[in-house]
Each structure stands twice: as C-alpha cells, then as structure tokens.
Design an enzyme around this catalytic site. Structure first.
Site, mmCIF file in Angstrom:
data_model
loop_
_atom_site.group_PDB
_atom_site.id
_atom_site.type_symbol
_atom_site.label_atom_id
_atom_site.label_comp_id
_atom_site.label_asym_id
_atom_site.label_seq_id
_atom_site.Cartn_x
_atom_site.Cartn_y
_atom_site.Cartn_z
ATOM 1 N N SER A 6 41.443 2.394 -1.993
ATOM 2 C CA SER A 6 42.965 2.773 -2.276
ATOM 3 C C SER A 6 43.599 2.169 -4.080
ATOM 4 O O SER A 6 44.067 3.293 -4.770
ATOM 5 C CB SER A 6 43.713 2.778 -1.663
ATOM 6 O OG SER A 6 44.803 1.523 -1.042
ATOM 7 N N GLY B 63 46.269 2.802 -6.339
ATOM 8 C CA GLY B 63 47.226 3.609 -5.479
ATOM 9 C C GLY B 63 47.462 4.628 -5.940
ATOM 10 O O GLY B 63 48.616 5.233 -5.097
ATOM 11 N N ASP C 63 37.823 7.886 -1.044
ATOM 12 C CA ASP C 63 37.320 7.979 -2.526
ATOM 13 C C ASP C 63 36.534 6.836 -3.473
ATOM 14 O O ASP C 63 36.770 5.861 -3.036
ATOM 15 C CB ASP C 63 38.919 8.215 -3.289
ATOM 16 C CG ASP C 63 38.923 7.973 -4.973
ATOM 17 O OD1 ASP C 63 37.599 9.493 -5.330
ATOM 18 O OD2 ASP C 63 39.381 7.582 -6.151
ATOM 19 N N CYS D 73 34.758 10.028 -8.258
ATOM 20 C CA CYS D 73 34.696 10.741 -10.116
ATOM 21 C C CYS D 73 33.443 10.265 -10.160
ATOM 22 O O CYS D 73 33.373 10.034 -11.764
ATOM 23 C CB CYS D 73 35.525 9.614 -10.543
ATOM 24 S SG CYS D 73 35.162 8.052 -11.037
#
Lengths: 180, 519
Positions: free
Chosen positions: B260, B263, B327, B384
């Site tokens: 995370s 944030g 992620d 990404c």
C-alpha cells in the site's frame, strides 16, 4: 496493544481536557460507534472497537498503527499530544484562534503565533489555555497554548507572542520519520 | 480527375443511389490516388530535409525511384566495419541514429513496397532498429527489445507514426501533475477554488473521475500548501486512481491493500468507504510504512490498520476480506518517465524474479478473499508495468491455479484490452477483460488493471473432476477412454518400487530380473 492503565488514562485525559474540556465525554462515550483508547509501542491510539478487535490479529512487531494516533508517552511518563489528534481536538475545542493568511506559513513552519498574525480569538480565553488554531477559512492548522488571556492581548505590541506553538500540520512533512 | 472532383463536391452528403454510385466510387478512387501522391511527396520531403546531415545518401533527395533503389535501401543498414567504427568512437552520432531509425521504420512499415527489393532480411532491419532505439533513448538492449515487441509491426499507412517509437518518445516526457481531492475533508469545487486563490492553474482530469484535478502550473509548491498539509488532497498520478475505481470498495466492508505505500490508493479507498468498515493497509517495507501512516493520518482516514507483513503471509494473518487490492511490486516499465533508472538497471533476471513474486502474491490475495461475501468477493490486480510477463501471464497463472476464480469487467471506460496471445503464448480468452494503459495513448503512466471475482469452491467428487478435465482436453473429437493399463504400466511400477527401496537403503533385486518379471 493494550488498554491504558488507570494512571496513564488520567495523564492522557488531563492533556486532552486542556483543549476540549468537558467535551471529552463525547470521545469516551460515542453515540455512533463504541470507541476505545489503546496503547501500542508507547503511543495512544483512539480506535473504534470493531477495528480494534480485527486489529488484534496482527502480531505486535508487525502492527504499525490503527485508528488515529493521539499522542505518545515519553520515558518520564508525560503525555505529548501529536498533530494527528487534531481531527478530534478541532471539532470539540472550547477555545479557538484564527490566524491571518500572512501568518499561515510562519505557523506551519513551527513558529509561535504573533499578535500581528492574529485574526480572531475566542472572547474569554484565559492564560495558558490549550487552543486550536485555524486559518481564516476555518481549516484547522494545529494547536498551542495561549501566552496571554484575551483581555491582555489588546495592549501587547505586534511582535509579541500570543500562542505558544505545540503542533502544526507541517509536521506531517517535517517530522514524518519521528512522528510514527 | 476534375470531373470526379466536381462529382465529389456535389454528392458528398447525398444518399447513395443507383444513379450516383458510380460517380461516388470514382471520386473515392481519385481521393485515394491523391492521398498516395501526398504520401509520396511527404516521403520525399523527409528525405530532402535530412540529406545534408547524412552524406551516405546523396542520391536520396533526387527522386522517389532512387529512394526505392535496392542499394539505397540496403545501405541504410551499417556494414560490419561501420559498426566496428561506431563502437570505437563510443557509439554513433545522435543524428545518424535518428535518421537511421526513421528510415528503418519507413521501410518496415511498407515492407512489401521497399523492403522486399532491398535483398536484406526483415529481421536485420528490426534488429538494427532495436539497437538504435536502445542507443538513442538510453535503454539496455534487453529492455528496448522487450518494450519494442509490445507493439506489433504492422503495415500501416506511412502518415501514421510508428507506435513503438511513440511509446519511447512518450517515456521521455513527464506526465501531467495530478491531485486527488480527499472527499473526507472537502469537495472538489471548494478545493479547486482554494488552490486557484493560491495561484495554481488547474482543471478536472476527465469525466471518468469526480475527484481528480490536473495541475497545469503553479506558483507555489503543490506539495506544501496549507490545504495539502491539512489533508484536503493527495498528490497522486492519474493512473493510480484506476485500480481503486475498478475495485470500488463499498461502505462497511473489510478490505485489504497488500502493498500500500505510500498510501494514495489506501486513502482513496477509505474515502470511497466514507471511513466505515475496515482497511488493512500492508506494506512489506517497514521504512515505507512511515509515509503510509503519515498520509493515512493527514487525510483523516480512521478505519485503517497499518501493518507490515510480507504480503505472502496474508491468508495466515487474516482472511475473509470482501475486497483485496494487489498493486504488485513491479519493474516499473510503465513509469519510466518518472524513474529513468529503470532503462538500464533491469535485466532478464529481474523480470523472472518479479513475476515469480507476483504469482505468489496473487494466489495469496485470492485466498484472502471471502468467497461468501455478500457485497464483494473481488480482487483487483494492478501493476505500473507494461511487460506481458508481469501482467497477462500472472493473471493467466492465477486463472489456471484457482478454478473458482474468473475475470470480470474492470468498469473502466478507457484503456486497451489485454493480450490474449503474445509471442507464441496464448492466455485464457477472458484475459481480454483486463485493461492496459499507455503513456502515448492515454497520457497516464503505463498501467495494467485486472479484476477477479472469487466464487465459492465447488465441492466435487474426485472422479468427477478428472472426467471433466478429460472432456476439456478432448478437442479433436471423441477419443479412447483413458484407463489403467496393467500390462503396459507394470514395468514403471517395478521401477518405482526399486527406487523406493533404494531410497530406504535396502538391497534391490537386479534390474534385468525385474524387467523380465514385468514382461
């Protein structure tokens, strides 16, 4: 993570009461959802009981934070409020100080509030009283302790200190490493 | 031509009828011819513009015929001696490389017209182009090739720019600065007004989000305004809105963010959940949880538990989440414009290690989801990166490993769909529901988003499962039923027995005897 002891609660609540006075009961007995105070690694967290119960499953070394951190106990047992507690101080604060736009940045860099920057102040603020500091558009920026009562500020010169700085939101950037 | 021109003008918008369709088709032909001529002129102009800096091709500016001469086309590729020379002086000069790249692209795009005559193999041109790209943009050759292969070489019209080159160009330009309004503290309109008063020039990002603002220019540092410090907004790339929008966490849910820091996505989720329910924000790196905690507190998220585990420990620490956001840590090939060190420091080994980690994490994530959840049961996987082995390959792996999981639409309006087959690998057909984002197309960082729905594990008899698999395998019509063949397998059984005995340290009968017994 454990509940506060009797002594710890007393110290912490005294500090909180300095800013929000009798409104402290609104924190302890919440209408919407039961909340509790928990101590973890010397820091006091204010957290909903549901979150706390789930947070128990995280092992102590791996738990970083839960809910909102109010402040921490230093080694001599005193309680220091952190800027993170502003969320709970601001809505319940009894005494407030508003600062002018030209005083915003000096305060956010950790300076005391001068009379020249003073925009408004709650009418009957006594001396050495905890106050929450807002800018003119009512955004809470931090908190501090008054140096003089409202009445006494009238006769002071513009460069004298009105509020001693205690915490400001600039600490999120300046003290990110030591704050948590 | 003039006739058809007139016809063209007259009938442009009229409906096609039997009487005018011949004229219309003539007009279209004429238009195509004109465009072809324009293309040719354009090419010639390009050749003329560059000829002064490129001594090797004096003959190029004369005529199109001469450009197409096989020797000229072949001469674009350097000979072995030329390459040696270039190496000796520390790489070729920039303008030579630039020119050569452009020529290679032109030839490759219209291979049937120019390339076939050159007498050189297509792969030679491709190889040279990759080398030049690596050289010109400063990539290592491995990564340049990997990224180049993402965009297939098609016989496009020469007026269209070449996609791979566009991608590399876009990586040199920074993406716009974007901020996300913290809806826990303020509204977008109020924030925009407050920032405009401070001398910031901004505008909403697009229709797809109602909290994003794009900053054009600012007279004050955007990361240190009183509004920022008071938690009214978060500096966040537009691409990192996407996985949260895809996940769409609902109030009163239990959500896990497996990786995370710092944030941005966690606080976005808390805002969408209106500070209800609970979010577990995990990050393996303890140092990075500091900034995570700071952001969580600054933005006033009160339902977040920050913890620091290796993500792979997760279903053990806690499971039963309604939604999980993964992620994943990645190579960062989508954010080269932000961090150019990726260009040189990524090797094949990095990609192998990362995709291995991602595969482990995605399985852990899936196992942490509560399939019986009434409101959710979703996992969003995002990176990404634009590399296929970190994205589609990982998704495909998860689909194969967990039969109770399937892909669903991400709910994002834009983006390209994921590859279902890539360089000889073919993925599950539903992988096309995933979304890819590219810097040169969407003007966000290169990004990938996939959304899974986790169902309950079907309880099946063991035999039933096998039969089902047999049916799936059975593609070329009915086959003979596969059953245990004692005669044929006896030899293998004996062999396995021998091995087992050997492993225990017992004496085993000689092989010939065993084989003979089996026969």
């Amino acid at each position: 993570m454990r509940p506060l002891t009797e002594d710890e609660s007393k110290v912490a609540f005294e500090k909180l009461a300095n800013y929000i006075g009798k409104n402290l009961v609104h924190l302890v007995d919440r209408q919407d959802e039961p909340h509790c105070f928990r101590l973890h690694k010397g820091r006091v967290y204010y957290v909903s009981e549901a979150s706390m119960r789930l947070g128990i499953s995280v092992a102590r070394p791996n738990l970083v934070s839960l809910g909102t951190c109010l402040g921490k106990f230093n080694k001599s047992g005193k309680f220091k409020l952190h800027i993170t507690s502003l969320d709970y101080l601001a809505p319940y604060a009894k005494y407030k100080v508003w600062i002018k736009p030209n005083g915003e940045m000096p305060f956010l860099y950790g300076n005391h509030v001068l009379k020249a920057h003073l925009g408004r102040i709650t009418e009957d603020t006594p001396e050495h009283q905890g106050v929450v500091i807002y800018n003119m558009s009512d955004v809470p920026l931090g908190f501090g302790v008054t140096a003089r009562s409202t009445v006494d500020t009238r006769k002071l010169d513009p460069t004298s200190i009105i509020v001693f700085h205690q915490a400001d939101v600039g600490e999120y950037l300046r003290d990110e490493d030591t704050l948590f | 031509m003039s006739d058809s021109d007139i016809g063209d003008d007259e009938d442009e918008d009229a409906p096609i009828t039997a009487s005018n369709f011949e004229a219309r088709s003539l007009a279209l032909d004429a238009m195509a011819a004109r465009e072809a001529q324009l293309d040719a002129q354009e090419l010639q102009l390009v050749g003329q513009a560059d000829v002064d800096e490129f001594e090797g091709a004096e003959d190029m500016d004369n005529d199109e015929e001469e450009v197409d001469a096989p020797e000229a086309v072949g001469a674009i590729l350097p000979t072995a001696e030329e390459r040696e020379d270039e190496k000796r002086v520390g790489g070729p000069e920039v303008h030579v490389v630039q020119k050569r790249m452009r020529e290679c692209v032109r030839i490759l795009k219209r291979w049937k017209v120019y390339g076939v005559k050159s007498g050189r193999a297509r792969s030679e041109f491709l190889e040279q182009l990759v080398l030049d790209i690596a050289n010109y943009y400063g990539y290592n050759v491995f990564l340049a090739e990997k990224l180049f292969q993402l965009f297939p070489v098609t016989e496009a019209r020469s007026s269209e720019p070449y996609e791979a080159i566009e991608f590399f160009d876009a990586n040199e330009v920074p993406r716009p600065v974007t901020i996300r309004t913290n809806s826990l503290r303020t509204r977008r309109r109020d924030l925009a007004q407050a920032l405009i008063n401070r001398g910031v020039n901004l505008e909403p990002i697009g229709k797809w989000t109602n909290v994003g603002l794009q900053v054009y220019e600012s007279s004050v540092p955007i990361g240190a305004t009183p509004e920022y410090l008071a938690g009214h907004y978060m500096l966040q790339a537009a691409s990192s809105f996407l996985p949260v929008i895809a996940l769409s966490p609902q109030p009163h849910e239990r959500v896990l963010d497996m990786a995370s820091s710092p944030g941005g996505k966690t606080t976005h989720m808390a805002a969408l959940m209106q500070n209800t329910g609970i979010i577990f924000a995990n990050d393996a790196n303890k140092a990075r949880t500091k900034s995570l905690t700071a952001n969580v507190h600054r933005l006033g998220c009160k339902n977040v538990v920050v913890c620091s585990y290796d993500g792979r420990e997760f279903p053990k620490v806690m499971g039963g989440f309604d939604r999980v956001l993964l992620d994943a840590p990645c190579s960062g090939t989508g954010v080269i414009s932000k961090d150019a060190s990726v260009k040189t420091n990524k090797t094949e080994r990095d990609f192998t290690l990362l995709s291995h980690l991602q595969k482990q994490l995605i399985l852990c994530g899936i196992d942490s989801v509560n399939p019986a959840s009434r409101t959710g049961g979703y996992l969003v996987y995002s990176t990404c990166s634009v590399a296929v082995d970190e994205n589609e390959a990982v998704v495909d792996y998860a689909l194969r490993k967990r039969p109770n999981v399937h892909l669903v639409d991400t709910g994002l309006e834009f983006g390209r769909s994921g590859y279902t087959s890539y360089r000889g690998k073919s993925f599950h057909a539903s992988v096309k529901l995933t979304r890819r984002f590219y810097p040169h197309v969407h003007n966000v960082d290169g990004f990938f988003v996939a959304k899974f729905k986790i169902m309950k594990r079907a309880k099946k008899e063991k035999g039933e499962d096998e039969v089902k698999q047999g049916v799936v395998m059975d593609e070329d019509g009915p086959q003979e039923e596969i059953r245990f063949d004692e005669m044929g397998d006896g030899q293998y059984i004996q062999e396995a027995k021998r091995r087992r005995l050997k492993a225990r340290g017992l004496r085993v009968p000689p092989r010939s005897h065993a084989a003979g017994a089996a026969a």
